[in-house]
Write a protein that holds these residues in place. Structure first.
Motif, PDB file in Angstrom:
ATOM      1  N   ASN A 221       0.833  -1.206   0.000  1.00  0.00           N
ATOM      2  CA  ASN A 221       0.000   0.000   0.000  1.00  0.00           C
ATOM      3  C   ASN A 221       0.868   1.258   0.000  1.00  0.00           C
ATOM      4  O   ASN A 221       0.588   2.229  -0.701  1.00  0.00           O
ATOM      5  N   ASP A 224       2.536   1.641  -3.417  1.00  0.00           N
ATOM      6  CA  ASP A 224       1.563   2.134  -4.401  1.00  0.00           C
ATOM      7  C   ASP A 224       1.265   3.609  -4.174  1.00  0.00           C
ATOM      8  O   ASP A 224       1.137   4.394  -5.120  1.00  0.00           O
ATOM      9  N   ARG A 225       1.149   3.961  -2.917  1.00  0.00           N
ATOM     10  CA  ARG A 225       0.830   5.355  -2.581  1.00  0.00           C
ATOM     11  C   ARG A 225       1.935   6.293  -3.075  1.00  0.00           C
ATOM     12  O   ARG A 225       1.654   7.373  -3.592  1.00  0.00           O
ATOM     13  N   HIS A 227       4.315   5.529  -5.510  1.00  0.00           N
ATOM     14  CA  HIS A 227       4.627   5.462  -6.934  1.00  0.00           C
ATOM     15  C   HIS A 227       3.435   5.756  -7.831  1.00  0.00           C
ATOM     16  O   HIS A 227       3.601   6.231  -8.939  1.00  0.00           O
ATOM     17  N   PHE A 228       2.251   5.447  -7.384  1.00  0.00           N
ATOM     18  CA  PHE A 228       1.092   5.694  -8.232  1.00  0.00           C
ATOM     19  C   PHE A 228       0.214   6.808  -7.675  1.00  0.00           C
ATOM     20  O   PHE A 228      -0.537   7.414  -8.413  1.00  0.00           O
ATOM     21  N   GLY A 229       0.322   7.007  -6.369  1.00  0.00           N
ATOM     22  CA  GLY A 229      -0.493   8.066  -5.774  1.00  0.00           C
ATOM     23  C   GLY A 229       0.181   9.421  -5.817  1.00  0.00           C
ATOM     24  O   GLY A 229      -0.427  10.431  -5.499  1.00  0.00           O
ATOM     25  N   GLU A 231       2.281  10.599  -3.877  1.00  0.00           N
ATOM     26  CA  GLU A 231       2.545  11.198  -2.569  1.00  0.00           C
ATOM     27  C   GLU A 231       4.032  11.098  -2.255  1.00  0.00           C
ATOM     28  O   GLU A 231       4.615  10.020  -2.387  1.00  0.00           O
TER      29      GLU A 231
ATOM     30  N   ARG B 228      -6.455   9.991  -9.536  1.00  0.00           N
ATOM     31  CA  ARG B 228      -5.150  10.176 -10.189  1.00  0.00           C
ATOM     32  C   ARG B 228      -4.716   8.914 -10.931  1.00  0.00           C
ATOM     33  O   ARG B 228      -4.866   7.794 -10.428  1.00  0.00           O
ATOM     34  N   ASP B 230      -1.329   7.570 -12.714  1.00  0.00           N
ATOM     35  CA  ASP B 230       0.092   7.805 -12.952  1.00  0.00           C
ATOM     36  C   ASP B 230       0.453   7.476 -14.400  1.00  0.00           C
ATOM     37  O   ASP B 230      -0.194   6.648 -15.039  1.00  0.00           O
ATOM     38  N   PHE B 277      -6.006   7.208  -6.228  1.00  0.00           N
ATOM     39  CA  PHE B 277      -5.083   6.947  -7.342  1.00  0.00           C
ATOM     40  C   PHE B 277      -5.275   5.517  -7.809  1.00  0.00           C
ATOM     41  O   PHE B 277      -5.712   4.650  -7.061  1.00  0.00           O
ATOM     42  N   VAL B 278      -4.927   5.318  -9.074  1.00  0.00           N
ATOM     43  CA  VAL B 278      -5.117   4.005  -9.694  1.00  0.00           C
ATOM     44  C   VAL B 278      -3.845   3.186  -9.556  1.00  0.00           C
ATOM     45  O   VAL B 278      -2.732   3.706  -9.714  1.00  0.00           O
TER      46      VAL B 278
END
Lengths: 664, 325
Positions: A221, A224-225, A227-229, A231, B228, B230, B277-278
């Motif tokens: 989690n 992901d947060r 790298h994709f979120g 943050e 979001r 990415d 986010f996805v």
């Protein structure tokens, strides 16, 4: 001259801890505080080394039990010869033990081979997956594969790298590496299987270790947060990920360690009940501010000291530590480079002789350790015109006057001789311990090693002797020049070689087994393992049948027809087989109520009805037993073309394979 | 909006999403994937093609969805003689006023169930094209907007080819998802029968309380657009779609509309998980429903017994999942 005096003037505070006069009290306190039992309840039966110390037992206060044990042991008659039954029983037990050792070695070898086999299988599996990718993905620009996750083989190393990245502030990559380390560890334990196409969530769901799943979820989690979120990772969050990853990676080793501890039982408090042990010596030296630590490595791995590198005092008990030639060579080189070596016991040892020492026994049991003071009062030495000779004479006089003496008793008196040596501990008129320079280093040979033993150190006076000896050594640096010119108050590290340190480290596990006397067993186990490995490997290397396709009969039919199509010696059979398949497919596609296949094919393909009828009649009339007419392969190719065209236009039929008819 | 969306603002969305799912589950036993797919399509603003044999509850699910969403629901039974005007509506001459009055067809609704859509000829099917893509209907030169939200749930029977008109590729491409409905497992089937034994009437679901309103659904759709995505995820989705064009077993691959559909669906899945986010985990479950009706297998592949789902599975396995830097 003033410089010389300044060097000699060292503050007394620097040697405050090293006071042989206090050693007696330190030894007594250590015995009490650590509850050393070598006097009150000695380890029975007394070993050969302990028995040799019985001559001093009576002189140790509060040591009646040891004295009694010594008396009992010395009076005890020799053991009777074991009976024949006992001998045969022992022989049988020996055989059983031998077999168990074989099993153990075999198990170890298998344990070594299993990961290798798994690695080979994994490589093959990955290769097969890679081949599949190549087949299905042609002319495609491949997405940049994520490198970190799949390439991490060593989870611990990945953790270290991640820690390093986190320290350097690269928190984003650090989180990825923590995840990679966790996945690698789980993959190694068989809890998951890493593949490039799996998502982090799939890893979490697939993890077979229920305890590890929440931790992995937490890490995934967070990754992901980041790298994709989008943050930015914070140190706090990365720290949390790091702790989760470390818990995951080290879960098994910790569990094994705990299991090992539980399995081994609670070792409890050490009894220190061996009169021949060295615990009291170590503890006394520690309280004197000169901690003694085990060497912790093979003497054969000693490397020469670099210039300026601090030289420790290396103590080797020649009666306990068996030195291999390789180790001896390394020791000589180490001393030559500036090391301080203390050889205790067996003055006739080959190594002692290498340095020019010899020894013989004497009857005087009293030893006298002298301690030259570091600071000598030269305050009245203000005459700069005094000659060098006069100054040195006055200095020697001052030193002789200030030198302290510490007397003790040893069970095995003897003297050591060497040309040009400096006596550190004397026994009568001879030297019990003598020091001599060897190139840049110093070698001290002590006649025996009893001064290290619990019982001897506990004897009144002896703690001061051994402390004075090492204090003197510590103050006497190992480089060239007059001994009085470079005396120092620095505390040197004292390293005590263990019994096993004289043995060269094995180059590999096999040589270790050979050194342990298990060479023959190793070869037997290796041969057995090889047989098992080959059996296992052959079984797994054997080609396996392809998994059955979803429509096995249909696919096999087409494959068989294709094979005939290529080079069948029975073209009529190929044509008949393909005709049956074609008829089956065409009839599925025929509109309800329609039976005229040639008309249907003509309508779908745009060919004339007559052509289609001729073709259809030709193929449906063919039987496998017909005599070949020579045109079978051409007809088959023609039919295949017609079939593909007809079915391509039947878009409804095209989607049929996706659907599943409900069970009736 | 993308940057501003916080996970806390997704809380109402999750509540609504879960409430709708729970309400539907009150009348529909099993079929969780179908329900999830419909909800995803609803909040992504897409349409759904449901394929399954009769009797699996497709219509019941569609009606339940419209009921819990508080939306207008209409159903058209597609037949071979159905005309486009039967779908869109037509202008009728009013003798009293001497003018033509537009009589809206059943397409003017929030949710349209196009039952057995492949039974109508292509001409009639095409009447849906503009509505599905543009959310408007043009009759007699006048474009009339449809209500929002607007969703078409089309069903088709996969086993009957007699008297059917397969949907053209252009029509198929307009469906966001194609969901396949399988026969339920034994325990679920037993629960269905027991439910009926207790007196459940699938024709009457009027007591199913709405869990939201059309206005709220539109607001939720907008909210999902703020999730979001990415660049690495975009690359992953595009790669998945592009590989369908290069696969030797696929004669016609998916269009860029498939990539966009994947983006929309993944956003809703992410939002339903409470994430702003996805991640690849949101993309993967949607790949097959999005691609299976957009790819056309090569005849040779069909002859080998391959299906679109098989090839899509292979493609998903071949494409590396992004994991960040």
């Amino acid at each position: 001259m003033a410089t010389l005096a300044a060097v000699l003037l060292v503050t007394s505070a620097a040697r405050a801890d090293r006071d042989p006069a206090a050693a007696e009290g330190h030894a007594r306190a250590a015995r009490t505080e650590l509850d050393m039992q070598f006097c009150r309840a000695p380890k029975l039966p007394l070993g050969p080394e302990a028995l040799e110390l019985c001559s001093v037992a009576a002189e140790i206060p509060d040591c009646a039990a040891l004295v009694a044990a010594c008396d009992a042991a010395l009076k005890k008659p020799e053991h009777d010869e074991p009976s024949d039954f006992m001998k045969s029983l022992m022989a049988a037990l020996g055989l059983v033990a031998h077999g168990l050792v074989y099993l153990l070695v075999g198990g170890a070898v298998i344990a070594l081979l299993v990961p290798i086999v798994n690695a080979i299988r994994k490589r093959r599996r990955d290769a097969s997956i890679a081949e599949k990718v190549d087949v299905t993905a042609t002319n495609t620009a491949t997405t940049e594969a994520p490198k970190e996750i799949e390439r991490v083989d060593d989870a611990e190393e990945a953790l270290r790298r991640a820690d390093d990245l986190a320290r350097r502030g690269d928190l984003s990559r650090a989180t990825t590496l923590y995840l990679a380390a966790s996945l690698s560890a789980l993959d190694r334990r068989g809890a998951i299987r890493i593949t490039k196409s799996r998502t982090n969530g799939e890893y979490v769901r697939a993890c077979s270790e229920a305890d590890s799943r929440p931790k992995l979820r937490g890490i995934a989690n967070e990754v992901d947060r980041v790298h994709f979120g989008g943050e930015p990772p914070t140190e706090e969050r990365v720290g949390k990920v790091a702790s989760l990853a470390k818990a995951l990676v080290r879960a098994l080793p910790l569990a094994m360690l705990l299991l090992g501890l539980v399995g081994c039982g609670n070792p409890g408090k050490p009894k220190m009940n061996d009169p021949a042990g060295t615990e009291l010596f170590v503890e006394t030296m520690k309280r004197q501010g000169m901690p003694v630590t085990p060497l912790g490595a093979s003497l054969a791995s000693l490397r020469p000291l670099d210039d300026g590198e601090p030289a420790p005092i290396l103590v080797i008990d020649l009666e306990r530590t068996h030195l291999e030639p390789d180790a001896e060579d390394k020791i000589v080189a180490w001393v030559a480079s500036g090391g301080v070596l203390v050889l205790m016991g067996d003055g006739s040892h080959k190594l002692s002789k290498t340095f020019g020492y010899s020894s013989h026994s004497v009857n005087v049991k009293e030893v006298d350790a002298r301690l030259t003071p570091l600071a000598i009062d030269t305050s009245d030495d203000d005459d700069d015109d005094e000659s060098e000779t006069l100054f040195r004479a006055r200095l020697q006089k001052s030193r002789d006057a200030a030198t302290k003496h510490f007397r003790g008793m040893v069970p095995f008196p003897g003297v050591v001789e060497v040309a040009g040596g400096l006596t550190l501990v004397s026994a009568g008129d001879g030297a019990y311990a003598i020091e001599k320079r060897h190139e840049k280093g110093v070698v001290v040979v002590v006649h025996d090693s009893t001064l290290l033993r619990n019982a001897v150190v506990a004897r009144p006076g002896n703690a001061a002797v051994i402390t004075a000896l090492f204090t003197e050594l510590s103050a006497n640096p190992a480089y060239t020049g007059g001994p009085e010119e470079h005396r120092t108050a620095e505390v040197r590290a004292i390293k005590l070689a263990r019994r096993e340190d004289g043995i060269s480290p094995p180059d590999n596990p096999f040589s270790a087994l050979a050194q342990a006397g298990l060479e023959r067993g190793m070869w037997h186990a290796l041969a057995a393992s090889l047989v098992l490995f080959l059996a296992y490997g052959v079984r797994h290397a054997r080609p396996k049948p392809e998994p059955a396709p979803s429509r096995r009969a249909f696919a096999e039919h087409v494959l068989a027809t294709g094979a005939f199509y290529a080079r069948s010696p029975h073209p009529t059979r190929a044509l008949a087989s393909f005709a049956r398949f074609a008829e089956d497919r065409v009839r599925q596609a025929l509109p309800r109520g329609t039976h005229d296949v040639p008309a249907f094919l003509a309508q779908r393909t745009g060919r004339s009805v007559d052509d289609c009828r001729t073709l259809w009649e030709r193929v449906t009339a063919t039987t496998p037993e017909d005599t070949p007419k020579g045109d079978e392969l051409r007809v088959l190719a023609d039919l295949r073309g017609v079939l593909i065209t007809a079915l391509r236009r039947d878009t409804g039929e095209r989607r049929l394979p996706e659907a599943k008819r409900p069970p009736t | 909006m993308t940057e501003d969306l916080q996970e806390s603002s997704l809380r109402p969305f999750i509540d609504t999403f879960e409430r709708m799912r729970a309400r539907i589950a009150e009348v529909v036993v099993g079929q969780e994937e179908l329900v999830l797919g419909l909800l995803v399509a609803l909040f992504a603003g897409g349409h759904v093609l449901v394929e399954g044999v009769p009797g699996l509850g497709k219509t019941l699910v569609a009606r339940s969805l419209s009921q819990v969403s508080g939306a207008l629901f209409k159903r058209i039974q597609f037949t071979p003689d159905l005309m486009p005007s039967d779908v869109t509506g037509s202008s009728i001459y009013a003798r009293e006023t001497g003018s033509f009055t537009f009589m809206p067809g059943p397409i003017f609704t929030n949710m349209l169930l196009a039952d057995e859509v492949n039974r109508a000829p292509a001409k009639t099917q095409s009447a849906l094209l503009e509505a599905m893509q543009e959310q408007q209907v043009t009759v007699d030169g006048n474009s009339r907007p449809l209500a929002a939200p607007f969703m078409v749930i089309a069903t088709q029977n996969p086993v009957e080819s007699q008297g059917t008109y397969p949907l053209p590729e252009a029509q198929l491409d307009r469906f966001l998802l194609k969901l396949t409905v399988e026969n339920p497992p034994k325990d679920i089937e037993e629960r269905i029968v027991k439910q009926h034994a207790r007196g459940f009437d699938p024709k009457d679901i009027s007591n199913l309380a709405p869990a939201t309103t059309p206005e709220e659904i539109v607001a939720m759709q907008r909210l999902c657009e703020g999730v979001r995505v990415d660049d690495a995820i975009v690359t992953y989705m595009v790669e998945l779609v592009r590989r369908t064009r290069d696969d030797r077993a696929i004669e016609l691959g998916a269009s860029p509309r498939a990539s966009i559909a994947m983006l929309k669906a993944a956003r809703v899945v992410a939002a339903s998980e409470g994430r702003a986010f996805v991640t690849p985990d949101d993309v993967k479950p949607m790949v097959k429903p999005i691609l299976r009706h957009r790819v056309m297998l090569h005849p040779d592949a069909e002859l080998q017994g391959l299906s679109a789902d098989d090839r899509i599975d292979e493609i998903v396995r071949a494409v590396p999942v992004p994991r960040g830097t």
